[in-house]
Design a protein around this motif. Structure first.
Motif, mmCIF file in Angstrom:
data_model
loop_
_atom_site.group_PDB
_atom_site.id
_atom_site.type_symbol
_atom_site.label_atom_id
_atom_site.label_comp_id
_atom_site.label_asym_id
_atom_site.label_seq_id
_atom_site.Cartn_x
_atom_site.Cartn_y
_atom_site.Cartn_z
ATOM 1 N N ILE A 93 0.845 -1.204 0.000
ATOM 2 C CA ILE A 93 0.000 0.000 0.000
ATOM 3 C C ILE A 93 0.874 1.245 0.000
ATOM 4 N N LEU A 94 1.922 1.256 0.816
ATOM 5 C CA LEU A 94 2.829 2.407 0.842
ATOM 6 C C LEU A 94 3.476 2.618 -0.523
ATOM 7 N N ALA A 95 3.870 1.542 -1.166
ATOM 8 C CA ALA A 95 4.477 1.657 -2.492
ATOM 9 C C ALA A 95 3.497 2.277 -3.479
ATOM 10 N N MET A 96 2.250 1.889 -3.404
ATOM 11 C CA MET A 96 1.233 2.459 -4.284
ATOM 12 C C MET A 96 1.067 3.957 -4.025
ATOM 13 N N LEU A 97 1.119 4.344 -2.767
ATOM 14 C CA LEU A 97 0.905 5.744 -2.408
ATOM 15 C C LEU A 97 2.126 6.615 -2.696
ATOM 16 N N LEU A 98 3.266 6.009 -3.004
ATOM 17 C CA LEU A 98 4.431 6.796 -3.414
ATOM 18 C C LEU A 98 4.147 7.539 -4.711
ATOM 19 N N GLU A 99 3.297 6.955 -5.554
ATOM 20 C CA GLU A 99 2.969 7.558 -6.839
ATOM 21 C C GLU A 99 2.071 8.779 -6.684
ATOM 22 N N ASP A 100 1.014 8.650 -5.884
ATOM 23 C CA ASP A 100 0.036 9.729 -5.751
ATOM 24 C C ASP A 100 -0.972 9.349 -4.675
ATOM 25 N N ASP A 101 -1.772 10.321 -4.260
ATOM 26 C CA ASP A 101 -2.884 10.040 -3.352
ATOM 27 C C ASP A 101 -3.851 9.093 -4.064
ATOM 28 N N SER A 142 -2.105 9.506 5.824
ATOM 29 C CA SER A 142 -3.238 10.250 6.357
ATOM 30 C C SER A 142 -4.433 9.934 5.463
ATOM 31 N N GLN A 143 -5.612 10.084 6.024
ATOM 32 C CA GLN A 143 -6.837 9.859 5.261
ATOM 33 C C GLN A 143 -7.707 11.095 5.386
ATOM 34 N N GLU A 144 -8.333 11.437 4.273
ATOM 35 C CA GLU A 144 -9.187 12.617 4.251
ATOM 36 C C GLU A 144 -10.399 12.331 3.372
ATOM 37 N N LYS A 145 -11.531 12.802 3.822
ATOM 38 C CA LYS A 145 -12.754 12.608 3.054
ATOM 39 C C LYS A 145 -12.934 13.794 2.118
ATOM 40 N N ARG A 146 -13.100 13.497 0.830
ATOM 41 C CA ARG A 146 -13.376 14.518 -0.185
ATOM 42 C C ARG A 146 -14.697 14.144 -0.835
ATOM 43 N N LYS A 185 -13.119 8.660 0.426
ATOM 44 C CA LYS A 185 -12.017 8.776 1.382
ATOM 45 C C LYS A 185 -10.705 8.556 0.627
ATOM 46 N N TRP A 186 -9.786 9.494 0.785
ATOM 47 C CA TRP A 186 -8.503 9.456 0.095
ATOM 48 C C TRP A 186 -7.376 9.176 1.072
ATOM 49 N N CYS A 187 -6.338 8.507 0.586
ATOM 50 C CA CYS A 187 -5.156 8.179 1.382
ATOM 51 C C CYS A 187 -3.949 8.903 0.797
ATOM 52 N N LYS A 188 -3.088 9.398 1.681
ATOM 53 C CA LYS A 188 -1.897 10.127 1.273
ATOM 54 C C LYS A 188 -0.710 9.648 2.103
ATOM 55 N N LEU A 189 0.416 9.433 1.455
ATOM 56 C CA LEU A 189 1.645 9.034 2.140
ATOM 57 C C LEU A 189 2.158 10.188 2.992
ATOM 58 N N GLU A 190 2.578 9.872 4.218
ATOM 59 C CA GLU A 190 3.164 10.860 5.140
ATOM 60 C C GLU A 190 4.576 10.381 5.486
ATOM 61 N N PRO A 191 5.588 10.867 4.773
ATOM 62 C CA PRO A 191 6.942 10.310 4.925
ATOM 63 C C PRO A 191 7.656 10.660 6.227
ATOM 64 N N ASP A 192 7.135 11.584 7.036
ATOM 65 C CA ASP A 192 7.839 11.971 8.257
ATOM 66 C C ASP A 192 8.049 10.797 9.211
ATOM 67 N N ALA A 193 7.106 9.880 9.296
ATOM 68 C CA ALA A 193 7.266 8.722 10.177
ATOM 69 C C ALA A 193 8.446 7.861 9.722
ATOM 70 N N LEU A 194 8.648 7.752 8.416
ATOM 71 C CA LEU A 194 9.795 7.011 7.896
ATOM 72 C C LEU A 194 11.098 7.730 8.216
#
Length: 115
Positions: free
Chosen positions: A20-28, A59-63, A67-76
Motif C-alpha cells: 500500500i505504501l508503495a502504491m501511495l508513493l505515486e500519488d494520493d 493520512s486519510q481525508e474525506k473529499r 475517502k482518500w489516502c496520502k503518504l506521510e513520509p515523516d514517520a519514515l
C-alpha cells in the motif's frame, strides 16, 4: 518516541501494508483504488489503512463521498534517524525505499487477510 517507532515498525512488518505504501508513493489514492489490486475484502484493507494511519505513515481525508489516502513520509524519517543512531545504517534514501517497496509488491507471496 519509542511507542511511535513501535507502531511504524509494526506497520512496516506486513507485506500488504508495504505494498500500500508503495502504491501511495505515486500519488494520493481513493480507498477503493487502494483495495483493487488485493484479493481481500474492503474491510480488511480498511484495517490495514487504519494501522498505517495510526503509525503516522499515511493520512486519510474525506473529499465528498470518497475517502482518500496520502503518504506521510515523516514517520519514515523518524525511523531512519533512529536507525542511524546505531551507526550501522545509512540514511534512508526515499528513492531507494521506493524501489525496495516496488520489489516487495511484485514478489510472489501468499496474500494474508489477517491484520
Amino acid at each position: 518516541m519509542t511507542r511511535d517507532l513501535d507502531q511504524v515498525f509494526a506497520a512496516l512488518a506486513d507485506p500488504t501494508r508495504r505494498a500500500i505504501l508503495a502504491m501511495l508513493l505515486e500519488d494520493d489514492m481513493a480507498v477503493t483504488d487502494v483495495a483493487d489490486p488485493f484479493e481481500m475484502s474492503l474491510a480488511a484493507i480498511s484495517k490495514h489503512l487504519r494501522v498505517l494511519t495510526q503509525a503516522g505513515l499515511i493520512s486519510q481525508e474525506k473529499r465528498g463521498r470518497v475517502k482518500w489516502c496520502k503518504l506521510e513520509p515523516d514517520a519514515l524519517r523518524d525511523a531512519s534517524v533512529w536507525m542511524q543512531g546505531f551507526g550501522q545504517f545509512e540514511p534512508v534514501n526515499l528513492d531507494a525505499f521506493e524501489r525496495f517497496l516496488a520489489t516487495e509488491v511484485h514478489a510472489p507471496e501468499g496474500r494474508d487477510e489477517s491484520v
